[in-house]
Design an enzyme around this catalytic site. Structure first.
Site, PDB file in Angstrom:
ATOM      1  N   LYS A   1      88.618  41.279  34.746  1.00 20.12           N
ATOM      2  CA  LYS A   1      89.477  42.876  35.197  1.00 20.12           C
ATOM      3  C   LYS A   1      90.705  43.111  34.680  1.00 20.12           C
ATOM      4  O   LYS A   1      90.506  44.163  34.406  1.00 20.12           O
ATOM      5  CB  LYS A   1      89.033  42.917  37.159  1.00 20.12           C
ATOM      6  CG  LYS A   1      88.278  43.155  37.235  1.00 20.12           C
ATOM      7  CD  LYS A   1      88.613  43.137  38.477  1.00 20.12           C
ATOM      8  CE  LYS A   1      86.945  43.560  39.042  1.00 20.12           C
ATOM      9  NZ  LYS A   1      87.327  43.090  40.846  1.00 20.12           N
TER      10      LYS A   1
ATOM     11  N   ARG B   1      83.114  38.209  26.301  1.00 21.83           N
ATOM     12  CA  ARG B   1      83.611  38.059  28.036  1.00 21.83           C
ATOM     13  C   ARG B   1      84.471  39.124  28.692  1.00 21.83           C
ATOM     14  O   ARG B   1      85.168  39.832  27.830  1.00 21.83           O
ATOM     15  CB  ARG B   1      84.512  36.041  28.664  1.00 21.83           C
ATOM     16  CG  ARG B   1      84.394  36.440  29.847  1.00 21.83           C
ATOM     17  CD  ARG B   1      85.686  35.952  30.121  1.00 21.83           C
ATOM     18  NE  ARG B   1      86.291  34.048  29.903  1.00 21.83           N
ATOM     19  CZ  ARG B   1      86.663  33.620  28.773  1.00 21.83           C
ATOM     20  NH1 ARG B   1      87.920  33.758  29.006  1.00 21.83           N
ATOM     21  NH2 ARG B   1      86.323  32.510  28.627  1.00 21.83           N
TER      22      ARG B   1
ATOM     23  N   ASP C   1      90.603  33.326  25.735  1.00 20.15           N
ATOM     24  CA  ASP C   1      91.069  34.741  26.586  1.00 20.15           C
ATOM     25  C   ASP C   1      92.074  35.866  26.126  1.00 20.15           C
ATOM     26  O   ASP C   1      93.002  35.435  24.889  1.00 20.15           O
ATOM     27  CB  ASP C   1      92.699  33.346  26.616  1.00 20.15           C
ATOM     28  CG  ASP C   1      91.472  32.138  28.055  1.00 20.15           C
ATOM     29  OD1 ASP C   1      90.318  33.070  27.932  1.00 20.15           O
ATOM     30  OD2 ASP C   1      91.894  31.577  28.591  1.00 20.15           O
TER      31      ASP C   1
END
Ligand code: FDA
Length: 328
Positions: A208, A205, A155
């Site tokens: 936004k 990945r 992430d």
């Protein structure tokens, strides 16, 4: 695979009961501010009422809850990425505990043949405390992911972490290749980062971006973020390795699907990703049309910052929260 009506058309209602525009900057900033308040976090995460309002976005408190959702998704032809909730840990024993929770998750994913990946934040593995300890923790996770045929999706957190995160992504990709980077379309730098990741063959990945960033770092206007998302998505479709398009934005999904059809790009070469509990109508629809769909499934006790970012994206979710709180 047959393409039907455009996703952006009115025929597919929002999965939320209340249709309110997501882009209210004052509310967004307020929720992002609250997401960083430790006192509120401690109070809400231990509140006996918490389950009533987290259920929509969080699978539950335990790994078994996350695995149950993975199985449900598989029965609907979707896959999952499991996220053991946690970020910005303040001591190394907490980082080691997070690493061990992820190792257990990788074992269970393998044993239960769930075909899921794992999503994690480097600050949950100690990035704020020691970069070398964080690297060791990340190395054990990525090597285990390779051994078990899975993948670690790293992430992306706020912009102060971007360089350090990408450095570890590149290192782990060179060592094991079982990683996926996350790039945020709201950052000005992302076009260069994607060009570099494509050159190195690192899967990406594309999202936004969920944090509060200053205007010298990120596009302040949503329409610029959306336009950049489409531009970067096309770069990834042209020259990326196994890209994942993480968005619930129907107009963007339409553009990606149109581009894929126009270029005859096989559905096996990319995937869509969405968050657990968000736009389930779109999730099922894309899977039903033969596209690969992976759902990001968070579980665990440390749900507060994740949950507040979901409210920031869509303040109408607060109405759900209030309604569930007073439901008897
Ligand atoms: P946008 O915000 O424009 O929303 C489009 C539509 O989607 C809305 O109109 C609404 O219908 C629906 N929607 C969006 N958010 C909703 C919500 N919370 N509740 C209900 N409906 C909602 N960010 C980041 O900075 N780092 C990361 O690593 C990741 N990882 C990640 C993984 C996956 C799988 C996803 C889907 C998203 C992320 N994100 C992320 C979050 C991302 O950056 C972004 O904040 C959200 O996805 C919301 O943006 P959308 O692209 O959905 O568009």
């Amino acid at each position: 695979m047959t393409w039907k009506a455009p996703i952006a058309g009115g025929a597919y209602p929002c999965d939320n009961e209340v249709a309110v525009s997501a882009s209210n900057p004052v509310l967004r900033n307020s929720f992002l501010y609250l997401s960083r308040q430790g006192w509120l976090r401690r109070w809400t995460e231990t509140s006996p009422l918490s389950k009533r309002f987290t259920g929509r976005f969080v699978a539950g408190n335990t790994l078994d809850d996350g695995l149950r959702v993975c199985r449900e998704l598989r029965s609907q032809s979707m896959s999952a990425s499991l996220d053991h909730l946690g970020e910005n840990v303040a001591a190394l024993p907490e980082a080691d505990a997070a690493r061990d929770a992820y190792l257990t998750a990788l074992h269970r994913i393998y044993d239960d043949r769930l075909g899921a990946t794992v999503s994690m934040k480097l600050t949950s593995l100690g990035l704020d405390i020691s970069e070398s300890a964080c690297e060791r923790n990340t190395d054990s996770l990525v090597s285990k992911a390779k051994e078990t045929g899975s993948r670690i999706e790293m992430d992306m957190e706020s912009a102060e972490y971007t360089d350090r995160t990408l450095r570890l992504v590149h290192l782990m990709h060179e060592r094991y290749a079982s990683v996926r980077a996350v790039i945020q379309a709201y950052l000005y730098r992302s076009e260069n980062d994607i060009a570099d990741l494509c050159r190195r063959g690192v899967p990406v990945r594309l999202c936004k971006g969920a944090y509060k960033e200053p205007p010298n770092v990120a596009f302040p206007d949503k329409k610029d973020v959306d336009a950049n998302y489409v531009k970067l998505a096309k770069m990834l479709l042209d020259s990326g390795a196994d890209p994942a398009f993480a968005t619930h934005d129907p107009a963007i999904l339409d553009e990606v699907v149109a581009y894929v059809k126009q270029r005859n790009i096989p559905a096996a070469r990319f995937e869509f990703q969405m968050l657990y509990g968000v736009r389930r109508d779109l999730q099922k629809r894309l899977a039903g049309e033969g596209y690969r769909v992976r759902i990001y499934v968070p579980y665990g006790d440390a749900w507060y910052p994740y949950f507040m970012r979901r409210l920031a994206e869509r303040p109408a979710n607060v109405l759900f929260l209030v309604r569930n709180l007073f439901r008897t």
